[in-house]
Design a protein around this motif. Sequence first.
Motif, mmCIF file in Angstrom:
data_model
loop_
_atom_site.group_PDB
_atom_site.id
_atom_site.type_symbol
_atom_site.label_atom_id
_atom_site.label_comp_id
_atom_site.label_asym_id
_atom_site.label_seq_id
_atom_site.Cartn_x
_atom_site.Cartn_y
_atom_site.Cartn_z
ATOM 1 N N THR A 1 -2.508 -3.711 8.864
ATOM 2 C CA THR A 1 -0.932 -2.444 8.167
ATOM 3 C C THR A 1 0.029 -3.492 8.288
ATOM 4 O O THR A 1 0.149 -3.116 10.171
ATOM 5 N N LYS B 1 0.648 -1.377 -0.179
ATOM 6 C CA LYS B 1 0.099 -0.003 -0.376
ATOM 7 C C LYS B 1 0.598 1.435 0.108
ATOM 8 O O LYS B 1 1.695 1.218 1.023
ATOM 9 N N GLU C 1 0.097 -4.395 3.216
ATOM 10 C CA GLU C 1 -1.454 -4.839 4.208
ATOM 11 C C GLU C 1 -1.615 -5.933 4.096
ATOM 12 O O GLU C 1 -1.580 -6.649 3.418
#
Length: 152
Positions: free
Chosen positions: A91, A45, A75
Amino acid sequence: MTAIVAALSVASLAAPALANTDQDFRHQVEVPHGERQVTAVYQPKTQVSYRQVGNMTPNRPSTARCLWQAEIAVERHLQAPAGQGSHIVRTLVPTKLIEGSTKGRCAQGNEQVNSAIARRADEVREHVLAVAAEDRNALMAELSVAAGNPAG
């Protein structure tokens, strides 16, 4: 008035943006959890922040540059088999930092930034795999706690 417009444009560019290169790589792991399999999907991400430096004045050479910084987190999407649980997203740390700069204004350089990040896809892939490997013990512990069998 020009200073106000410049300040507003710099303030809007300081806000982080998500890069559209995130869906290129996914790492999937099947983990036994009791009598069923749970799928852990790891994917990057990317959040990019921009900072405009220099200026573009009329009748003079431009000194404008866009400094950018891409923070790449990983993630973990945890998926139980259909009908047997929920979907959990977490995360993970650490993040990877990729930095660079482009000529001109930041608003005009998004494609250049995405291309620069895409050229370093091997580094992003290695980062995702390393974080996934480090996460193995934590994932097993979380699954053990979820099943009511805390480790220790």
